[in-house]
Design a protein around this motif. Structure first.
Motif, PDB file in Angstrom:
ATOM      1  N   HIS A  95     -15.528 -16.291 -18.138  1.00 37.82           N
ATOM      2  CA  HIS A  95     -15.129 -14.986 -18.681  1.00 37.82           C
ATOM      3  C   HIS A  95     -14.503 -15.119 -20.074  1.00 37.82           C
ATOM      4  CE1 HIS A  95     -15.907 -12.165 -15.377  1.00 37.82           C
ATOM      5  NE2 HIS A  95     -15.582 -13.148 -14.550  1.00 37.82           N
ATOM      6  N   HIS A  96     -14.516 -16.322 -20.616  1.00 42.61           N
ATOM      7  CA  HIS A  96     -14.007 -16.592 -21.971  1.00 42.61           C
ATOM      8  C   HIS A  96     -12.542 -16.224 -22.130  1.00 42.61           C
ATOM      9  CE1 HIS A  96     -18.179 -17.323 -23.016  1.00 42.61           C
ATOM     10  NE2 HIS A  96     -18.509 -16.088 -22.627  1.00 42.61           N
ATOM     11  N   LEU A  97     -11.772 -16.434 -21.059  1.00 46.62           N
ATOM     12  CA  LEU A  97     -10.336 -16.200 -21.165  1.00 46.62           C
ATOM     13  C   LEU A  97      -9.678 -17.372 -21.903  1.00 46.62           C
ATOM     14  CD1 LEU A  97      -9.361 -14.911 -17.591  1.00 46.62           C
ATOM     15  CD2 LEU A  97      -9.888 -13.572 -19.630  1.00 46.62           C
ATOM     16  N   PRO A  98      -8.695 -17.096 -22.758  1.00 44.54           N
ATOM     17  CA  PRO A  98      -7.940 -18.196 -23.369  1.00 44.54           C
ATOM     18  C   PRO A  98      -7.343 -19.082 -22.277  1.00 44.54           C
ATOM     19  CG  PRO A  98      -7.413 -16.118 -24.441  1.00 44.54           C
ATOM     20  CD  PRO A  98      -8.244 -15.779 -23.237  1.00 44.54           C
ATOM     21  N   ARG A  99      -7.179 -20.369 -22.577  1.00 44.96           N
ATOM     22  CA  ARG A  99      -6.757 -21.336 -21.568  1.00 44.96           C
ATOM     23  C   ARG A  99      -5.475 -20.907 -20.866  1.00 44.96           C
ATOM     24  NH1 ARG A  99      -7.992 -26.471 -20.267  1.00 44.96           N
ATOM     25  NH2 ARG A  99      -6.360 -27.829 -19.435  1.00 44.96           N
TER      26      ARG A  99
ATOM     27  N   SER B  69     -21.425 -17.776  -0.113  1.00 45.56           N
ATOM     28  CA  SER B  69     -20.297 -18.078  -0.981  1.00 45.56           C
ATOM     29  C   SER B  69     -20.733 -18.751  -2.282  1.00 45.56           C
ATOM     30  CB  SER B  69     -19.308 -18.978  -0.235  1.00 45.56           C
ATOM     31  OG  SER B  69     -18.279 -19.382  -1.093  1.00 45.56           O
ATOM     32  N   ALA B  70     -20.099 -18.339  -3.378  1.00 42.36           N
ATOM     33  CA  ALA B  70     -20.327 -18.971  -4.678  1.00 42.36           C
ATOM     34  C   ALA B  70     -19.348 -20.103  -4.936  1.00 42.36           C
ATOM     35  CB  ALA B  70     -20.212 -17.921  -5.783  1.00 42.36           C
ATOM     36  N   VAL B  71     -18.506 -20.396  -3.950  1.00 44.65           N
ATOM     37  CA  VAL B  71     -17.496 -21.445  -4.095  1.00 44.65           C
ATOM     38  C   VAL B  71     -18.172 -22.814  -4.180  1.00 44.65           C
ATOM     39  CG1 VAL B  71     -15.596 -22.618  -2.909  1.00 44.65           C
ATOM     40  CG2 VAL B  71     -15.713 -20.112  -2.921  1.00 44.65           C
ATOM     41  N   ASP B  72     -17.732 -23.639  -5.134  1.00 45.42           N
ATOM     42  CA  ASP B  72     -18.203 -25.010  -5.263  1.00 45.42           C
ATOM     43  C   ASP B  72     -17.289 -25.900  -4.422  1.00 45.42           C
ATOM     44  OD1 ASP B  72     -18.869 -27.606  -5.992  1.00 45.42           O
ATOM     45  OD2 ASP B  72     -19.191 -27.114  -8.101  1.00 45.42           O
ATOM     46  N   GLY B  73     -17.813 -26.456  -3.340  1.00 46.36           N
ATOM     47  CA  GLY B  73     -16.996 -27.241  -2.425  1.00 46.36           C
ATOM     48  C   GLY B  73     -16.581 -28.592  -2.959  1.00 46.36           C
ATOM     49  N   LEU B  74     -17.208 -29.043  -4.044  1.00 44.37           N
ATOM     50  CA  LEU B  74     -16.898 -30.372  -4.583  1.00 44.37           C
ATOM     51  C   LEU B  74     -15.656 -30.381  -5.457  1.00 44.37           C
ATOM     52  CD1 LEU B  74     -20.500 -31.588  -5.489  1.00 44.37           C
ATOM     53  CD2 LEU B  74     -19.165 -32.084  -3.427  1.00 44.37           C
ATOM     54  N   ILE B  75     -15.189 -29.200  -5.846  1.00 41.48           N
ATOM     55  CA  ILE B  75     -13.986 -29.124  -6.674  1.00 41.48           C
ATOM     56  C   ILE B  75     -12.921 -28.327  -5.936  1.00 41.48           C
ATOM     57  CG2 ILE B  75     -15.270 -29.365  -8.834  1.00 41.48           C
ATOM     58  CD1 ILE B  75     -15.114 -26.369  -9.236  1.00 41.48           C
ATOM     59  N   THR B  76     -11.720 -28.320  -6.457  1.00 45.91           N
ATOM     60  CA  THR B  76     -10.611 -27.658  -5.774  1.00 45.91           C
ATOM     61  C   THR B  76     -10.692 -26.145  -5.943  1.00 45.91           C
ATOM     62  OG1 THR B  76      -9.130 -27.670  -7.690  1.00 45.91           O
ATOM     63  CG2 THR B  76      -9.164 -29.661  -6.297  1.00 45.91           C
ATOM     64  N   GLY B  77      -9.888 -25.454  -5.144  1.00 44.92           N
ATOM     65  CA  GLY B  77      -9.818 -24.005  -5.285  1.00 44.92           C
ATOM     66  C   GLY B  77      -9.353 -23.609  -6.674  1.00 44.92           C
ATOM     67  N   GLU B  78      -8.353 -24.312  -7.191  1.00 46.50           N
ATOM     68  CA  GLU B  78      -7.852 -24.020  -8.532  1.00 46.50           C
ATOM     69  C   GLU B  78      -8.924 -24.250  -9.582  1.00 46.50           C
ATOM     70  OE1 GLU B  78      -3.745 -25.018 -10.783  1.00 46.50           O
ATOM     71  OE2 GLU B  78      -4.960 -26.780 -10.274  1.00 46.50           O
ATOM     72  N   GLU B  79      -9.676 -25.322  -9.436  1.00 50.21           N
ATOM     73  CA  GLU B  79     -10.738 -25.608 -10.404  1.00 50.21           C
ATOM     74  C   GLU B  79     -11.843 -24.556 -10.344  1.00 50.21           C
ATOM     75  OE1 GLU B  79     -10.268 -30.488 -10.636  1.00 50.21           O
ATOM     76  OE2 GLU B  79     -11.519 -29.559  -9.076  1.00 50.21           O
ATOM     77  N   ASN B  80     -12.148 -24.057  -9.154  1.00 51.76           N
ATOM     78  CA  ASN B  80     -13.110 -22.957  -9.037  1.00 51.76           C
ATOM     79  C   ASN B  80     -12.624 -21.744  -9.818  1.00 51.76           C
ATOM     80  OD1 ASN B  80     -15.593 -23.072  -7.056  1.00 51.76           O
ATOM     81  ND2 ASN B  80     -14.031 -24.375  -6.107  1.00 51.76           N
ATOM     82  N   MET B  81     -11.335 -21.439  -9.695  1.00 50.82           N
ATOM     83  CA  MET B  81     -10.770 -20.293 -10.394  1.00 50.82           C
ATOM     84  C   MET B  81     -10.799 -20.500 -11.905  1.00 50.82           C
ATOM     85  SD  MET B  81      -9.930 -18.041  -8.104  1.00 50.82           S
ATOM     86  CE  MET B  81      -8.774 -16.997  -8.984  1.00 50.82           C
ATOM     87  N   LEU B  82     -10.443 -21.687 -12.354  1.00 52.12           N
ATOM     88  CA  LEU B  82     -10.419 -21.971 -13.795  1.00 52.12           C
ATOM     89  C   LEU B  82     -11.832 -21.954 -14.375  1.00 52.12           C
ATOM     90  CD1 LEU B  82      -7.702 -24.764 -13.911  1.00 52.12           C
ATOM     91  CD2 LEU B  82      -7.465 -22.360 -14.587  1.00 52.12           C
TER      92      LEU B  82
END
Length: 327
Positions: free
Chosen positions: A116-120, A97-110
């Motif tokens: 991907h250089h998406l606008p905020r 898994s590339a998931v970072d366990g120290l941050i939240t699921g939402e923060e992983n997604m953001l």
């Protein structure tokens, strides 16, 4: 030479193609000239035992490592001369898994949205949509370290989809998951393909390949041992047969006389005829019975299963299959 079974002469346009792909580490050859042709919008399963070269193939096609020889194109881009074009079109979910366990699921997604250089605003919208799609909204603001294995795997794939890839490489995506999580993952893969995504799947699980893949390639010792649909692969292995059962002894004897090369069971009034189970062979058997004026009470077709194919093609023991548990 590998066995490949394809219908017709015209191949559909390929999302992923490779010719003569090679990779070695010192004296150890990992890939020994493999050819691939994966149509867009399909699921392709690369099946093989540990050490067969499955992960190496994924790493080369996703431009994580370079090949020693051969050519490959992904989404119309050469992996050698246009790696950025390949990377822009694909998503990769590795064995780990590339998931970072120290941050939240939402923060992983953001984080993925930022990469991907998406606008905020777009990043937050995409993250929220994918978290909902993968059933992770309620857990979105909890540390990913608290997620179950199935939740982490769903988050991993959700992160892969942030860039809206049209081709996804899934390297053994359900290894270690419980049956419920595994079936959830299968449904996610089916939904991706339904909207036109191409999925390149590596697996050791025979059932997984049967359930998901349009075509399966068996990789062994760095070579493609055979390729085809699950049913086509089963027909490569001897042992298939048609079994006819009769209740009338006279009909049984007439059928035995009409069908050459049968194995008789006079006590059970059954005949066993070697067959690959193809429509052509079934028509031939039924035609000979009809010509003899005989009708069987029961006809069953037996073909080797994918376990038999795997064993015969790789010479290895069949990989451990996940056990279903009552729920």
């Amino acid at each position: 030479m590998p066995t490949s079974i394809r219908g017709g002469d015209q191949l559909p346009p390929a999302a992923v193609s490779a010719v003569g792909l090679r990779k070695a580490y010192g004296d150890h050859t990992v890939l020994d000239g493999i050819d691939l042709h994966i149509p867009a919008g399909s699921v392709f399963a690369l099946l093989g035992p540990n050490g067969a070269g499955k992960t190496t193939a994924v790493k080369i096609l996703s431009t994580l490592i370079t090949a020693d020889g051969g050519e490959a194109q992904v989404a119309g881009h050469s992996i050698a001369t246009s790696p950025d074009g390949v990377r822009a079109a694909i998503g990769v979910t590795g064995q780990f898994s590339a998931v970072d366990g120290l941050i939240t699921g939402e923060e992983n997604m953001l984080l993925m949205a930022d990469l991907h250089h998406l606008p905020r605003r777009d990043g937050r919208r995409v993250a929220a949509e994918l978290l909902e799609r993968f059933g992770l909204t309620d857990a979105a603001r909890k540390p990913a370290s608290t997620y179950s294995g199935g939740m982490k795997r769903r988050l991993d794939i959700a992160m892969t989809l942030v860039g809206d890839p049209r081709i996804i490489f899934l390297d053994e995506p359900t290894t270690g998951l419980d049956p419920r999580s595994r079936h959830t993952m299968w449904q996610i893969i089916r939904e991706l393909v339904a909207v036109g995504v191409t999925v390149f799947l590596t697996t050791q699980y025979l059932e997984e390949a049967v359930q998901l893949a349009d075509r399966i390639a068996v990789l062994d010792g760095g070579r493609i041992a055979a390729e085809g649909t699950a049913e086509e692969l089963k027909r490569l292995i001897p042992g298939g047969h048609v079994r006819l059962r009769f209740s009338d002894p006279a009909a049984y004897r007439s059928a035995a006389a009409a069908l050459r090369g049968t194995t008789r069971d006079d006590e059970a009034l059954t005949l066993r005829i070697p067959s690959d189970g193809s429509q052509h062979e079934l028509y031939a058997i039924l035609g000979r019975l009809e010509s003899a004026g005989v009708e069987a009470d029961e006809l069953t077709v037996h073909t080797p299963d994918l376990d038999d194919v795997f064993f015969a093609l790789t010479g290895a023991t069949v990989p451990d299959q996940p056990k279903e548990t009552a729920r």
